[in-house]
Design a protein around this motif. Sequence first.
Motif, short mmCIF file in Angstrom:
data_model
loop_
_atom_site.label_atom_id
_atom_site.label_comp_id
_atom_site.label_asym_id
_atom_site.label_seq_id
_atom_site.Cartn_x
_atom_site.Cartn_y
_atom_site.Cartn_z
N THR A 9 -9.33 9.04 5.31
CA THR A 9 -9.07 7.63 5.61
C THR A 9 -7.56 7.44 5.82
OG1 THR A 9 -8.75 6.88 3.31
CG2 THR A 9 -11.02 6.98 4.15
N GLY A 10 -7.20 6.38 6.52
CA GLY A 10 -5.79 6.14 6.81
C GLY A 10 -5.17 7.32 7.53
N GLY A 34 -9.69 4.96 10.56
CA GLY A 34 -8.59 4.01 10.59
C GLY A 34 -9.05 2.76 11.30
N ARG A 35 -8.10 1.87 11.57
CA ARG A 35 -8.45 0.56 12.13
C ARG A 35 -8.05 0.37 13.59
NH1 ARG A 35 -6.14 -3.81 8.07
NH2 ARG A 35 -4.33 -2.40 8.08
N ASP A 60 -12.45 -0.05 7.97
CA ASP A 60 -11.49 -0.75 7.13
C ASP A 60 -11.96 -0.57 5.69
OD1 ASP A 60 -10.03 -2.62 5.63
OD2 ASP A 60 -9.91 -4.04 7.30
N ASN A 86 -8.51 10.26 0.46
CA ASN A 86 -8.41 8.80 0.49
C ASN A 86 -6.94 8.41 0.58
OD1 ASN A 86 -11.23 8.51 0.28
ND2 ASN A 86 -11.11 8.86 -1.93
N ALA A 88 -5.70 5.87 2.93
CA ALA A 88 -5.41 4.52 3.41
C ALA A 88 -4.62 3.76 2.35
CB ALA A 88 -6.70 3.79 3.74
N THR A 90 -1.02 0.73 1.70
CA THR A 90 0.03 -0.16 2.19
C THR A 90 1.11 -0.28 1.12
OG1 THR A 90 0.54 -2.42 2.89
CG2 THR A 90 -1.25 -2.16 1.31
N THR A 111 -6.34 -2.89 -0.40
CA THR A 111 -6.30 -1.61 0.31
C THR A 111 -6.12 -0.45 -0.66
OG1 THR A 111 -5.38 -2.62 2.31
CG2 THR A 111 -5.08 -0.25 2.04
N SER A 119 -14.15 3.95 -1.44
CA SER A 119 -14.24 5.27 -0.80
C SER A 119 -14.82 6.29 -1.77
CB SER A 119 -12.86 5.71 -0.31
OG SER A 119 -12.38 4.83 0.69
#
Length: 248
Positions: A9-10, A34-35, A60, A86, A88, A90, A111, A119
């Motif tokens: 992810t991310g 990802g987004r 997301d 994992n 993802a 911010t 997030t 996840s």
Amino acid sequence: MTHPVVLITGALTGIGRATALAFARHSARIVVAGRRDEAGQALASELRALGAEAEFIRADVRHEEEVRDLVDQTVARFGRLDAAVNNAGTEGQPGPVTRQSAESLAATFDTNVLGTLLSMKHELRVMQAQGHGSIVNISSTYGHEGAAGASVYVASKHAVEGMTKSAALEAAAFGVRVNAVAPGPIETGMLNRFTGTAEAKASLAAKVPLGRVGDPDEIAGAIVFATSDQASFMTGQILTVDGGKTAG
């Protein structure tokens, strides 16, 4: 394991992207999430050019139905799930505690904490049933120390490390390992946003005993190791890769 199935992810920038490329060089079969559709498809194409089987799935991690679908699509495509990263996350809104709000806390925790929890929930659903698997959550040196001006981010990464250790204890009986990698300052867009100026980044680098910030590839190598059979007796651990920043 030959050609492990790996979900990241991310995955579209920074450490996530470097990790996807590292797994591709190890002949993994990879799902990157990802987004951003265009960037995701471009990364999947780049991984295939390296000889890997790779797919991009838009997701997301703040929304459970999307995480559930991400994991289910991965298993439908490749038949199993051997490793999950994992990543993802911010940096949230830097600043002192007195400038934080319920909104800034929620935006970061949704997030970094909820996304990691959801996840793991669905990755473990698959891995525990199949009787094997390895999860690596991405923490930070700020997951086990404080930092002025980063209270919310620090709190979120402390939570990630606590969840990692707890999930490891729950999953061990099923043959599943759960660890975290905790990078120090790494040359990424997140670091540039967090430091704000070249001078601030240089000042941070000067506090690292090795005298520099790290490269995303250096973190990717640690992540690949933590998921591999070479780390088969390691679970519930925080692998810190920080140039010596937290040694003193």
